[in-house]
Design a protein around this motif. Sequence first.
Motif, PDB file in Angstrom:
ATOM      1  N   GLN A  55       0.824  -1.207   0.000  1.00  0.00           N
ATOM      2  CA  GLN A  55       0.000   0.000   0.000  1.00  0.00           C
ATOM      3  C   GLN A  55       0.862   1.263   0.000  1.00  0.00           C
ATOM      4  OE1 GLN A  55      -2.438   0.587   3.489  1.00  0.00           O
ATOM      5  NE2 GLN A  55      -3.997   1.675   2.302  1.00  0.00           N
ATOM      6  N   GLY A  59      -0.041   2.317  -3.506  1.00  0.00           N
ATOM      7  CA  GLY A  59      -1.353   2.915  -3.235  1.00  0.00           C
ATOM      8  C   GLY A  59      -2.392   1.846  -2.978  1.00  0.00           C
ATOM      9  N   GLU A  85      -3.102   3.742 -10.638  1.00  0.00           N
ATOM     10  CA  GLU A  85      -2.378   2.852  -9.725  1.00  0.00           C
ATOM     11  C   GLU A  85      -2.265   1.452 -10.300  1.00  0.00           C
ATOM     12  OE1 GLU A  85      -4.739   3.105  -6.210  1.00  0.00           O
ATOM     13  OE2 GLU A  85      -3.679   4.863  -5.442  1.00  0.00           O
TER      14      GLU A  85
END
Length: 191
Positions: A55, A59, A85
């Motif tokens: 993450q 992202g 992303e």
Amino acid sequence: MLNPAYAAGLFDGEGCVSLTYTVRRRRARSKVPILGFKFVVLICNTHLATLEHFQRTYGGYIHRNTKRKRHRKLVWTWRLTSFTEQQRFLETIQSHCRIKRPAVRLGLLYLTTAQAPGRRTTDAAWRTRMSVYRALTRVNKRGVLSPKRGIPHRPPEGWRPSRRFTPRELHAVMRRLRDKKITVPRHARSR
């Protein structure tokens, strides 16, 4: 920074590229359905710290899977839903993926048809999306062939063994069936 080869390896084992066909309504009163696709890239794992690292690097968001048995560990899912992303992640791992390389390539092909929300999709983009949807459905299908030497995961259709086999015995039987060294006995076939 996460090593792309490590990310691709974890994605090969625990990840998924999914494209689902959706039919929804624009408003509660509207009777005109909206046809579209939902494209998701995700990884499920029991180790939360690893997914938090994903993450921070790429992202997305993490959520806990609620369906589980008491004696099992908690399962967490890292999910990418933003097109930018998704594209950045898939382009990063594409050259390192082995098992999911066809799915990654199809996902990148789908992302080339992405556009701003609310705009109409062109006919060419719609045809591309439909072909990617069909191809991803074939690529993600379970139980067809195992990665090792094309041995089927399950017995051939119509085969009912007279006793339960251990996984090792079943693997040996499947190999012999594949090599046509044995045939399914007549009494074991389904009627």
